[in-house]
Each structure stands twice: as C-alpha cells, then as structure tokens.
Design an enzyme around this catalytic site. Structure first.
Site, mmCIF file in Angstrom:
data_model
loop_
_atom_site.group_PDB
_atom_site.id
_atom_site.type_symbol
_atom_site.label_atom_id
_atom_site.label_comp_id
_atom_site.label_asym_id
_atom_site.label_seq_id
_atom_site.Cartn_x
_atom_site.Cartn_y
_atom_site.Cartn_z
ATOM 1 N N CYS B 148 -100.125 70.886 -39.100
ATOM 2 C CA CYS B 148 -100.394 72.262 -38.667
ATOM 3 C C CYS B 148 -99.192 72.831 -37.921
ATOM 4 C CB CYS B 148 -101.642 72.311 -37.784
ATOM 5 S SG CYS B 148 -102.006 73.964 -37.158
ATOM 6 N N CYS B 151 -100.028 75.210 -34.988
ATOM 7 C CA CYS B 151 -100.517 74.520 -33.783
ATOM 8 C C CYS B 151 -99.372 73.884 -33.004
ATOM 9 C CB CYS B 151 -101.482 73.393 -34.150
ATOM 10 S SG CYS B 151 -102.918 73.871 -35.092
ATOM 11 N N ASP B 152 -98.514 73.161 -33.706
ATOM 12 C CA ASP B 152 -97.638 72.203 -33.036
ATOM 13 C C ASP B 152 -96.155 72.583 -32.997
ATOM 14 O OD1 ASP B 152 -99.948 70.743 -32.691
ATOM 15 O OD2 ASP B 152 -99.648 69.535 -34.475
#
Lengths: 242, 324
Positions: B148, B151-152
């Site tokens: 992701c 997200c990261d």
C-alpha cells in the site's frame, strides 16, 4: 468557518445527531515546539460547535503539568475523547485524513449507550487480569487504519483495564523509530505484542487472549499473527505450500 | 488545506444479521453502483462492505480515466459512490463475509459475527494484492515490505525503494512514491510494460525512477536487530542470463497483480482455475440467484468504470429475478 467546510459541517452535524449522551474532548496543546497544535485545536473547537452535546476542555501541559502527568499525556497535540468518566481513548497528532473519521467515530461511540464490542470480547475484557496499553500507529492516508484505531479505542472505552492511543507516525519520528514502524496500521500492546494491519475484532481478541496466556513465549517482541486460528485443513490444502 | 475524511466506523450492534432481498458482498465501485441501482429498484438491499470500504479504489491516489472526472482521488470517488448508494436506500454494514452456502430459504451468508439469509447474492468482493511468495516477504511485512503506497510512502522519505511489477498499479504507485523517496527502482520481469502507454511515458520521463528490465526478485533481506529492524537489500536475478546481484534498498513495494477474493464462495459457485467467479452474459454465475460484478469475476478489463458497469447490470439482473 476555518478548517471545516460548510459541506463538512453539514455532514458532521448529521453524524453527531445520533449521539445520545454528553461527550468531552480534552485537548492538550502548546505554542512552543508544536507545529500541528494550532490546527488540531481549530478542528476540535469547530467540531464542538456542531453539537450541543459536545464540549471542549483545553489544557496547556507546560502550564498545567500536574494535569498532564495525572493523565499520563506525554505528547502534544493530544485529544482525549470520553463521556467524562475516563481518559482512556486518545489521539496523538493532527486528526487529519482518515484519522479524522476515527475521531468522529470515537466521539459518536462515547455518546452511544449500546455495546461497542462483540459479546465474546466483553467476556475477554471481564477476564483481563492485567492492564493493556495499546498504541496504534497510523498515517492520515491509510484507509485501513481507522479499523485498527477504532477497535483499540472501543476496547479501551469498554474496560478500565485498557488504554488506547492512536499515534500519527509521521509526527513523532522518534517514537516511530523506537517502535520500528515502517508500515501502518501497526498495533503495539504493552510494548511486547504487535500486529501489522487491521485484524477483525474477533481475531485480534482471540489471538491476544492466547498470547497473554502463553507462559512459554520467549522474551521480546511477539507477532500476534502466530496466535491466530490456524486455517482449516481444506483451506490449508487449497493455499498450497508457501 | 487539510484533507478530512468524514464517516464513522459502525458499531458491532449494527451487524444484526437477518433476512434481506439482495445482499451485496463488497465495498468497491461494483458494490456501490449495484447498491445505487438496487436501491432505486426498491429492492431491500444490504451491502456488506468488509473491513476496508472503498476497496482498491480507496487505495488509488488519483483516478484519471473515470468519465466525467479528469483527476479525482480514489477515496473521494469511493466515498461519493457510497453516499449515493445509501441515499438510494441501500443499507451498509462494515462486516466481512466469511462463508456463503445455499440454504432452503436462500443464500446463507455468515460474517465474523452475524448470519444473513438473502434471496439473491451479488459477489463484488474484488481482489486482494498478490504476494511474491519469496523469502523475507512475510518476515519484513510492515518493516519495509508493503502492498500500500498511499499508506506507507511517508516512511520512505529520502530513501531508496523498490517497486515490483509492470502493470498500471505498479507504475502509478512508483510515480506516487517519487514524491517521497529519493530514488524508485522498478523491477519488471519482462522487457516491456503492460501498463497504459500514458503511464509508461510518465514513468520513463521521471528522473527519480530507474528501470531494471527482465529482472526478478529472489529474496528480501534485512536486519531484524537493527534500529529500524527493516529491509536493507534485495537479491535480484536477471531473466536473460540468470546472473544474481544484490541491491541495497530500504523498502519493497509489491504490485504484481491481484487475486480475486473468492474464498468464501468456493463451493457455492463455479470458479475459474485462477480463482475468479466464472460468469456468462457478463454477471451471471453458475447459480441463478448469485451474480458477480467487478474484479472478482473472469473479466478482461479491471477498471473502476467496468466494475461500476458490472454493478449496474448485476442489480438489474437481480431485480428481474426477484420481481418479474
């Protein structure tokens, strides 16, 4: 309005209309060395204008050290959400992006009268023999994160034994490094048990209960995934050798 | 301007179980569009949106090929679709289907906490990111291995990261990662990309991106005892001559494709050898009361617009089955 658009305000009013009880947002902010404090304070202050049941308490931990120490608030900005009876549901960092929906959920939850957890979880919380400190590391752009945050917060709201903090990982780089966060959501419990990703409530609770009861576990960090229910034989066969 | 995501995660009490006319499993564009149509057809409709409403769409930084939107965030589009489905009358529970079987009164669908009986079921559960299945991948998940980017990516500011894959998702994510990482190395097993030509052009003209063609990833290595506890290097192999090299790297983002999320539906409907729901005439499955829409079925194009179109057709097919 400042941060919330008129459209946002209208929608949030609708969401907050479901609240049955009074909810207090306690915010810890300071002017010194806190880049996101002013905006966090604005968000909380604008939110409280959208419901009569919502009120705000502002604390400057530099001026009121006693209160911060008493509640164990170690960082700013911090937002504590409760019906006034506890200080176990916490947010550290600017509640933006998906973190804002976690904050809205915590507010609505605090104003709700029904159960916030499954009945099986209730049993686990009643059996708890130790206190749990849950840290959930998040980023505002992570759509999986509210699941993990809301679950931890609901456990905390449902038991005096549990305290849960959502931590915006970008804002506290030293803390993120200490807890070796390189992916979110990452939940760390009692500085020992951790899990990557958002587990469904039942699975997290089952794994955690097994982990806490495991007296043979080695010291150091423990990935809760190892305590998840093993897949049934049929599933194991289908997924084939790893 | 601060981006704020509205919405509330529902409480367990709202996952009541019970009987429903049309149950839609899934939380992406196929499910929301089916919800919009089914709601307007006045079918008693429940959408079990799973634990991550929005599906892959919510993970997509920018959508540029959905008609009427030249550049819209995937999250925003997913949120709008959901609102539209709810105002059309579809109910939504953020509960995940664990199993489905044929019962006497209809299809019985079990979630982690409740049981539903539906006269018709629409499978719109989409697909989950495919893993590489190589050493180090699981051990360093969350410690430098990610599926992701949205997200990261912030954890890899000014770091050197690797992207594995050559399709639309891999290239979009590689481009997104250049906003954070100092260098993005894209590893692709072939010597050309499957991705849309427009994405290809952007990739090749971006000076933060390095391409490693005809190369596969054999192993992800790291140091679990170091301060970051993260990934430090990868072992690569050339497809051409089998030569192996070690590349120092701080993070590995894997985008090598998607596996249809059909596990709960095995045994209920026929699946293809790849695990997708077998369909005829677009959205019909091997059972007359079960339909499939979007990335979960055997389709040749997996896009937001095709998933949405599937959702509309499936809702219409369910309407005809239930009301005509």
């Amino acid at each position: 309005m400042g941060i919330l658009s008129e459209n946002d305000a209208r929608e949030i009013r609708k969401i907050l209309a479901d609240m049955e009880g009074e909810v207090t947002l306690t915010i810890f902010t300071q002017k010194l060395e806190c880049e996101t404090c002013p905006e966090s304070e604005m968000i909380v202050s604008e939110l409280t204008e959208l419901s009569d049941r919502l009120s705000m308490v502002r604390i400057n931990p530099l001026q009121d050290k006693g209160r911060a120490e008493e509640l164990g608030v170690e960082r700013v900005p911090a937002i504590l959400v409760s019906d006034g009876s506890h200080a176990r549901v916490r947010f550290y960092g600017l509640p933006s992006g998906y973190e804002f929906s976690s904050l809205l959920t915590a507010i609505v939850d605090a104003g709700r009268s029904g159960d916030l957890v499954e009945s099986a979880t209730r049993g686990f919380l009643d059996r708890l023999g130790i206190d749990l400190d849950m840290k959930v590391f998040v980023t505002p752009t992570c759509p999986y994160c509210p699941r993990a945050v809301v679950l931890a917060h609901r456990l905390a709201a449902s038991s005096e034994r549990v305290r849960a903090e959502a931590i915006e990982a970008n804002e506290y780089p030293l803390l993120s490094t200490k807890y070796r966060v390189q992916g979110v959501p990452r939940t760390v419990i009692n500085d020992r048990y951790y899990v990557e990703g958002a587990l469904p409530e039942i699975h997290l609770v089952q794994a955690l209960e097994k982990a806490l009861a495991d007296e043979k576990a080695e010291p150091g960090e423990i990935d809760l995934v190892r305590y998840l229910e093993p897949p049934s034989e049929a599933e194991a066969e289908e997924s084939g050798p790893e | 301007m601060i981006d704020l995501r509205l919405g509330v995660v529902d409480a367990p009490a709202s996952r009541t179980g019970g009987e429903v006319e049309l149950l839609i499993a899934g939380g992406g564009p196929a499910a929301w569009t089916a919800g919009i149509y089914a709601g307007r057809y006045r079918l008693d409709t429940l959408i079990l949106a799973g634990h991550q409403p929005g599906g892959q769409l919510a993970l997509t930084h920018a959508i540029e090929n959905f008609p009427g939107h030249s550049n819209v965030s995937g999250q925003l589009l997913a949120d709008e679709m959901r609102k539209q489905a709810e105002s059309a009358g579809a109910r939504v529970a953020e509960d995940q289907v664990e199993s489905a079987r044929a019962g006497e009164e209809g299809i019985v669908i079990a979630t982690t906490s409740s049981e539903y009986t539906a006269r018709a079921l629409l499978i719109a559960t989409g697909a989950a990111p495919r893993k590489l299945g190589i050493p180090g991948e699981d051990a360093f998940y969350g410690r430098g291995v990610s599926y992701c980017g949205t997200c990261d990516a912030p954890f890899f500011r000014d770091r050197r990261v690797l992207v594995v894959g050559g399709g639309d998702t891999a290239i979009k994510e590689a481009l997104y990662l250049t906003e954070y990482a100092s260098e993005v190395v894209v590893v692709h097993r072939r010597d050309e990309l499957r991705a849309e030509p427009v994405l290809r052009e952007r990739l090749l003209s971006n000076d933060r991106i390095t391409m490693l063609w005809s190369t596969t990833l054999l192993e992800i290595r790291g140091d679990e005892d170091s301060a970051s506890g993260g990934v430090t290097s990868v072992l690569l192999e050339s497809v051409r001559d089998g030569s192996k090299t070690t590349e120092p790297i701080d993070g590995v983002f894997v985008f090598i494709g998607w596996d249809p999320a059909t596990k709960p539906f095995r045994g209920l409907v026929e699946l293809t050898p790849d695990g997708a729901v077998s369909t005829t005439g677009g959205v019909r499955t091997s059972r007359p009361d079960v339909f499939a829409a979007g990335d979960v079925r055997d389709t040749d194009l997996r896009q937001v617009v095709t998933a949405a179109a599937d959702g509309a057709r499936a809702a219409f097919a369910a309407y005809r089955l239930l009301r005509e």
